[in-house]
Design an enzyme around this catalytic site. Structure first.
Site, PDB file in Angstrom:
ATOM      1  N   LYS A  75       0.845  -1.196   0.000  1.00  0.00           N
ATOM      2  CA  LYS A  75       0.000   0.000   0.000  1.00  0.00           C
ATOM      3  C   LYS A  75       0.879   1.244   0.000  1.00  0.00           C
ATOM      4  O   LYS A  75       1.845   1.348   0.763  1.00  0.00           O
ATOM      5  CB  LYS A  75      -0.910  -0.015   1.229  1.00  0.00           C
ATOM      6  CG  LYS A  75      -1.971   1.085   1.253  1.00  0.00           C
ATOM      7  CD  LYS A  75      -2.903   0.907   2.439  1.00  0.00           C
ATOM      8  CE  LYS A  75      -3.987   1.972   2.489  1.00  0.00           C
ATOM      9  NZ  LYS A  75      -4.912   1.792   3.627  1.00  0.00           N
ATOM     10  N   SER A  98      -9.574   1.974   2.556  1.00  0.00           N
ATOM     11  CA  SER A  98      -8.610   2.695   1.737  1.00  0.00           C
ATOM     12  C   SER A  98      -7.503   1.822   1.158  1.00  0.00           C
ATOM     13  O   SER A  98      -6.713   2.278   0.339  1.00  0.00           O
ATOM     14  CB  SER A  98      -7.957   3.798   2.570  1.00  0.00           C
ATOM     15  OG  SER A  98      -7.185   3.245   3.630  1.00  0.00           O
ATOM     16  N   SER A 158     -10.468  -0.263   6.674  1.00  0.00           N
ATOM     17  CA  SER A 158      -9.716  -0.145   5.426  1.00  0.00           C
ATOM     18  C   SER A 158      -9.002  -1.410   4.980  1.00  0.00           C
ATOM     19  O   SER A 158      -8.424  -1.444   3.894  1.00  0.00           O
ATOM     20  CB  SER A 158      -8.697   0.999   5.529  1.00  0.00           C
ATOM     21  OG  SER A 158      -9.356   2.238   5.500  1.00  0.00           O
TER      22      SER A 158
END
Length: 616
Positions: A218, A290, A314
Site C-alpha cells: 500500500k 482505503s 480499510s
C-alpha cells in the site's frame, strides 16, 4: 495567592516543614531557606520582580544569579529561554499509548509468561507444505496460485522467483489501465531482488516461506527506492531515505516488492490522485478503501499477496468488496513505523491474500515488537492447519451468514448463540478526528496558507463524509457549481479540520469512555475464542477495542453493493453487478489471530470460493 508576597509566604511555610540534610546540600538551614526562596521568586516572577519586593534589590539579584549558577540550591536549573514549539510532521507519536488488553500490557505479559514461559516471545516456525502434483504451465494459473503454493514451488525449485515476478509485472502492465491499482511499478528493483533470491537458493541459502515470493505494498509506507504518495497529488513525489519496518522484515524474509499499490487519498475510500481503483469482478464499482490497490491487485492476480492498513474498515471493506481473504490483526501486533499516520491509537497493518493460510504465512513474518513503534508487543502466533473446531468456543449471532455457519457446523463446530455486543453511550468516534487533525496539522496549515483560508472561518460542509471534490454533496457551502474547491486538496471532509475544534477535555473524556468499552468487550469475550456476525457489524467498535478479524469468501453470488456513489438523479438506474465471491468475517478475542485464521482455513479446505477468478 493574590500577590507575590503571598506566594513567598506560602513557599516559606512549605520549606520550613521540609526535612533538610545540611551534609548533602552543603548549606545550613538558613542559607537553604534563603536561596530556595530566591530561586522560587526568580522562577515565578523573574529576577527583577523578585528584587522589587525587597529593600535591597541588588542583593536579591546577586543571590538569584548565585542560585542559578549551580553553586546554590542543588538541582536548581535556570528557566528555559522562550522558544518556538518544535515543528511536528505526520509521524511523531504522542506520549499516551493505547493498550487493547483491558488490564494493561503489563498484565498481558505476565499472563503470557505464566502460560508459555520464554516461548511467548519466540516466533514460531511456519513450514510450507511441499508441492504435490503437476506444476501449472499457464501464466494465469501460476499468477492465481495462493502465495503458500507459490512458496512451495520456489522451495522445490520448480518455479523461480524471476519467473513468477515477470508474470506479475506483465499482468500489471497489461491490466492496470483497467484496474488503476498500481501507483509505482518497480520493475528494475523487483527483478534484481528476484534474481538475488534465485541465486541464494541455488547456493543453498533459504530464507523461509516468503523466499522469492512477490508482493505489493500500500502506497503509504516509506520505501527508499520509490515515492510514497499517500494517494495525494501533493505528495506524489514524496521520498524517504529509509524503509518502513514491515518492508525491512519482508525483504529479510526474502519477499520481492513489485509495486506500490493505490491507497485512497490520505487513507480513505478508493479514489486517489490517479482516479478510482476498480473492483476486478465488477469494473463499474470501485474496489473500496482505503487499501484499495491491495484489494484490487490481489483479487486480479497481480501479486501473490499484498499489505494493507486499517484505521476503521480499510482492510475489511476492500477485502469484502473484492472477494479475498485478509487479516486485520489485533492492535499492536505489527509495526506501523514508516507508514502514514491517521490515528496512533487505531492504525493497524495486515496481510491481504487469496487464502487464510497465505495470511498466516505472511503474518508470521510481520508480527512482533519494534522499538520504533511503542505500541507493538510480541505474543504467540501458532497457525494450526488441522485445528479441531469441536474444541473451540465460537459465538454466532442472528446476522451471521448462514452458509458460513452451516459449513463450519458440518466440520464439527458447535456454535454458541450470542447477543448484542457492548456499547458505551457518548463515545462517538472516540476522538478519532482529533488524532486526524494532529497528524495532519502541518499539512492543513500549509494548505490554508497556500489558499489564503482562515481555519477559524471555513464554510460549513454539506456532508461530513463526502468524497473530496467540488460536486454535490462534497462541495462546501459558499462554493458555486463549477468553481474550484480550494478545500479539496487538503481533504477537509472533515478529518483534518473538524478535529481542530474538539476541546481537550472532551477528547480525554472520550478516551475514558473508550477504556470502558474495552473493559466491557473484555467481559463479553470471556469464554469465547471468537464469533461470527454480520460482515460489517463490528468494524467500528473493534476499531476502538483493537480486536482482530479474518475475512474469507463463503459463497459465490451477485453482491449487494448499493449504488456505489451518488447518482445524477433518482431516475438513474442502479448499476447491476456480476456474481463474485461474497465474504464473511470471523472476529477473534484479543491475540487470537492464529485461531481465527485456523478456523477460516478449515472452511477453505472444504470449499473453493477462494479459488474463483475474475475475467479480465
Amino acid at each position: 495567592m493574590d500577590t507575590p508576597i503571598d506566594f513567598l509566604e506560602h513557599a516559606q511555610a512549605e520549606l520550613e516543614a521540609m526535612e533538610h540534610d545540611e551534609m548533602a546540600s552543603g548549606l545550613d538551614r538558613r542559607q537553604f531557606m534563603f536561596r530556595s526562596l530566591v530561586a522560587a521568586a526568580a522562577t515565578t516572577f523573574g529576577a527583577r520582580a523578585a528584587g522589587a519586593q525587597g529593600s535591597n534589590p541588588m542583593a536579591w539579584f546577586d543571590a538569584t544569579n548565585y542560585a542559578w549558577s549551580g553553586r546554590g540550591v542543588p538541582g536548581m536549573q535556570p528557566p528555559a529561554q522562550q522558544q518556538p514549539p518544535v515543528p511536528l510532521g505526520n509521524g511523531e507519536a504522542p506520549a499516551l499509548q493505547f493498550m487493547p488488553y483491558p488490564e494493561g500490557t503489563g498484565a498481558l505479559m505476565e499472563k503470557m509468561v505464566a502460560k508459555h514461559g520464554v516461548n511467548a516471545f519466540k516466533r514460531s516456525t511456519f513450514a510450507v507444505e511441499p508441492w504435490v502434483g503437476t506444476v501449472p504451465t499457464s501464466p494465469d494459473d501460476l499468477a492465481f496460485l495462493p502465495a503458500h503454493r507459490i512458496a512451495a514451488l520456489i522451495r522445490a525449485r520448480k518455479l523461480t522467483s524471476r519467473q513468477i515476478t515477470d508474470i506479475y509485472l506483465e499482468r500489471m502492465e497489461r491490466l492496470n489501465p483497467t484496474l488503476n491499482c498500481v501507483v509505482t511499478l518497480m520493475k528494475d528493483s523487483a527483478r534484481a531482488e528476484a534474481d538475488a533470491m534465485d541465486k541464494e537458493l541455488a547456493a543453498g541459502k533459504y530464507r523461509g516461506p516468503l523466499h522469492g515470493v512477490p508482493y505489493g505494498l500500500k502506497d503509504l509506507f516509506a520505501t527508499k527506492n520509490a515515492p510514497t504518495s499517500w494517494g495525494s497529488a501533493d505528495f506524489k513525489d514524496q521520498t524517504y531515505d529509509y524503509d518502513a519496518d514491515i518492508v525491512v522484515r519482508l525483504r529479510n524474509a526474502g519477499a520481492v516488492l513489485l509495486a506500490k499499490l493505490a491507497t485512497g487519498i490520505f487513507a480513505q475510500n478508493d479514489w486517489w490522485y490517479g482516479g478510482r481503483t476498480n473492483n476486478p469482478w465488477n469494473l463499474n464499482i470501485g474496489s473500496s478503501g482505503s487499501s484499495t490497490g491491495p484489494g484490487s491487485a490481489t483479487a486480479a492476480g497481480l501479486v501473490a499477496f499484498s499489505i494493507g492498513t486499517e484505521t476503521q474498515g480499510s482492510i475489511v471493506s476492500p477485502s469484502i468488496r473484492n472477494g479475498i481473504s485478509a487479516l486485520r490483526p489485533t492492535y499492536g501486533r505489527v509495526s506501523r513505523h514508516g507508514g502514514m499516520v491517521l490515528s496512533w491509537s487505531q492504525d493497524r497493518v495486515g496481510p491481504m491474500c487469496r487464502t487464510a493460510e497465505d495470511c498466516a504465512m505472511v503474518f508470521n513474518v510481520l508480527h512482533g515488537t519494534d522499538p520504533k513503534d511503542a505500541s507493538t508487543v510480541t505474543t504467540p502466533f501458532n497457525f494450526d492447519r488441522n485445528i479441531r473446531l469441536a474444541g473451540l468456543r465460537i459465538g454466532v449471532d442472528a446476522q451471521a451468514p448462514k452458509e458460513l455457519v452451516d459449513q463450519l457446523k458440518a466440520l464439527g463446530l458447535t456454535p454458541r448463540e450470542i447477543g448484542p455486543r457492548p456499547t458505551v453511550a457518548g463515545i462517538g468516534g472516540g476522538g478519532l478526528n482529533a488524532e486526524y487533525a494532529s497528524a495532519f496539522d502541518s499539512y492543513v496549515q500549509r494548505k490554508a496558507k497556500e489558499f489564503g483560508l482562515d481555519l477559524n472561518a471555513l464554510p460549513e460542509r454539506t456532508n461530513n463524509n463526502a468524497p473530496f471534490g467540488n460536486t454535490p454533496p462534497a462541495r462546501p457551502k459558499g462554493i458555486n457549481d463549477g468553481e474550484p474547491n480550494p478545500m479539496a486538496p487538503a481533504d477537509w471532509n472533515p478529518r483534518f479540520v473538524g478535529g481542530r475544534s474538539i476541546r481537550a477535555h472532551e477528547f480525554i473524556s472520550n478516551q475514558r469512555r473508550r477504556l470502558m468499552l474495552v473493559q466491557k468487550w473484555g467481559e463479553f469475550m470471556q469464554g469465547l475464542d471468537g464469533f461470527i456476525a454480520g460482515p460489517n457489524a463490528d468494524v467500528a467498535p473493534n476499531a476502538q477495542t483493537g480486536h482482530p478479524c479474518a475475512v474469507l469468501p463463503y459463497k459465490f453470488d451477485v453482491p449487494q453493493f448499493g449504488f456505489g456513489g451518488p447518482r445524477a438523479n433518482d431516475s438513474t438506474p442502479a448499476p447491476s453487478y456480476k456474481a463474485q465471491p461474497i465474504c464473511g468475517v470471523i472476529t477473534g478475542n484479543l491475540y487470537n489471530d492464529d485461531i481465527i485464521l485456523s478456523v477460516a482455513h478449515q472452511f477453505q479446505k472444504a470449499t473453493d470460493f477462494h479459488k474463483r477468478r475474475p475475467t479480465l
